[in-house]
Enzyme design. Structure first.
Site, mmCIF file in Angstrom:
data_model
loop_
_atom_site.group_PDB
_atom_site.id
_atom_site.type_symbol
_atom_site.label_atom_id
_atom_site.label_comp_id
_atom_site.label_asym_id
_atom_site.label_seq_id
_atom_site.Cartn_x
_atom_site.Cartn_y
_atom_site.Cartn_z
ATOM 1 C CB CYS A 162 8.686 3.067 -2.202
ATOM 2 S SG CYS A 162 8.443 4.428 -1.022
ATOM 3 C CB CYS A 166 12.551 1.583 5.188
ATOM 4 S SG CYS A 166 10.928 1.441 4.411
#
Length: 343
Positions: free
Chosen positions: A96, A192
Site C-alpha cells: 500500500c 484493513c
C-alpha cells in the site's frame, strides 16, 4: 510550501498536519478511500474518514477524500490473494505504501501543484534535497521505517514525516493540547480489509479455492492435516493441530504438493537470507562485503549481517528466517539503505 497531508483518521497524521501548520506551511488534508468491502477498522473505514475530516476541521484546514479503490484492489488486494495461493506471506502495508501512499498520492499531489506529501509514519527524513536519507523514528518502539524501505531518493525529496522526532506519548500529548478528537484513539494493528469475524480464511475463501494439506515432520512422516495449506505461514505455531510433545512450527509450506512441514524453533534458524525485487532508498546498491543490520519483520529484532552485493545477506549469527514474501530491510545504524522481498 504547499503540503498535502495524508490523514488516516489516527493521532499521528492529525498531529503531523498540526506540526506543519505551526511551521507555516500551506496544508491540506487528504484521506484515501481504498477499500469498499467489509471492514472493522483501518485507515480508510467510514469512521476513520470522519475522524480525519473532523481533525482537519479542528485545525482549520481543507479536507478531501480521494477514491483510489481500483488501484488498491489491483496493487494490494490482488497480489495479497495471489501470494497466499502460492504459499507466500505478503505484506499488504508495504505494498500500500509502495503503490498508493507514495506513488499514486505523490502523483496526484504533483498534478494539483503541491510541493510535498506528508504522512504520520513514525520515521524521519533528513538531509538536503538530492541527498535525503530515511531514518528510524526517535521512538524505537513505534518506528515504522521498515514499511517505508521502498521509497526512492526522488520520492524522499517530496516526502515529509513530521512526527518522526516525537515519541508516541509526545504525539498524544500534542493532540490533547490541541483538543483533537484523535488524541486517545487506539492504534490500528490489523490489515484493513480483513475482518475480525471472518479473518483471512473467509476473505481468501471467497477469492481462491482453499485446499486441505498434510502436516509432515522434517523426516517426511505424516502427523496430521490442516484445513487450508494456503493459510499457513512459515513460523506459525497455532492452528497446526496436536503434533505431539514440544512446540512445533511450520518450517516449509508447499501449496502445489499440499504439505506443511513442521519442526522445532531451531529448524527455523537460517545463516543467510536471499532477497529479490530489491530497491535502494539510499540511491545505490551497497557494495559487496558491507556490514549491515537486517530486519525481517515490522517489529523484529535486527541482526548483524554481511551483504554480498547481489541478493544475499550472510548473518553473523543464525536468525529466525522470514517467510517467503516478507520484507527484508537493510540498515546502516538508524539509516534505511533499502531492502527486498524474502525469496
Amino acid at each position: 510550501m504547499r503540503v498535502m497531508v495524508g490523514m488516516s483518521g489516527g493521532v499521528d497524521s492529525s498531529v503531523a498536519a498540526a506540526l506543519l501548520l505551526e511551521d507555516g506551511h500551506d496544508v491540506v488534508g487528504v484521506t484515501m478511500k481504498l477499500w469498499g468491502g467489509a471492514q472493522d477498522s483501518g485507515c480508510c473505514s467510514v469512521g476513520d474518514v470522519e475522524d480525519a475530516r473532523r481533525a482537519a476541521q479542528q485545525l482549520g484546514i481543507a479536507h478531501h477524500v480521494f477514491n483510489f479503490s481500483d488501484d488498491f484492489e489491483r496493487d494490494v488486494v490482488g497480489p495479497y490473494v495471489s501470494a497466499h495461493a502460492r504459499g507466500r506471506t505478503p505484506n499488504p502495508c508495504v505494498e500500500c505504501n509502495r503503490h498508493l501512499k507514495f506513488d499514486r498520492l505523490l502523483v496526484r499531489a504533483a498534478d494539483l501543484g503541491f510541493d510535498a506529501v506528508a504522512t504520520g509514519h513514525p520515521a524521519r527524513v533528513a538531509g538536503p534535497t538530492g541527498r535525503r536519507r530515511l531514518l528510524r523514528g526517535r521512538d524505537r518502539a513505534k518506528d515504522q521505517s521498515y514499511v517505508l524501505y521502498m521509497l526512492t531518493p526522488a520520492q524522499l525529496d517530496r516526502v515529509l514525516l513530521p512526527v518522526g522526532e516525537l515519541t508516541k506519548e509526545e504525539v498524544r500529548a500534542r493532540a490533547a493540547e490541541l483538543g483533537l478528537r484523535t488524541a486517545d484513539k487506539p492504534e490500528s494493528q490489523d490489515t484493513c480489509f480483513i475482518t475480525a469475524s471472518g479473518g483471512r480464511e473467509a476473505f481468501l475463501g471467497d477469492r481462491i479455492a482453499l485446499r486441505p494439506g498434510r502436516v509432515l515432520d522434517t523426516a517426511g512422516r505424516a502427523l496430521g492435516t490442516v484445513p487450508a495449506v494456503e493459510l499457513v505461514t512459515v513460523g506459525q505455531r497455532r492452528g497446526l493441530g496436536a503434533l505431539g510433545p514440544g512446540r512445533r512450527y511450520a518450517v516449509a509450506v508447499d501449496v502445489e504438493a499440499g504439505t506443511v512441514t513442521v519442526g522445532t524453533s531451531e529448524d527455523l534458524l537460517a545463516g543467510a537470507v536471499v532477497i529479490d525485487s530489491a530497491t535502494w532508498t539510499s540511491g545505490t546498491r551497497p557494495a559487496a562485503g558491507r556490514a549491515i543490520d537486517v530486519q525481517m519483520s515490522a517489529h523484529g529484532r535486527p541482526g548483524a549481517g554481511i551483504w554480498d552485493g547481489a541478493s544475499t545477506i550472510v548473518l553473523v549469527e543464525a536468525h529466525r528466517r522470514p517467510a517467503a514474501g516478507q520484507s527484508v530491510v537493510l540498515y546502516d545504524g538508524a539509516e534505511v539503505l533499502g531492502g527486498g522481498i524474502a525469496a
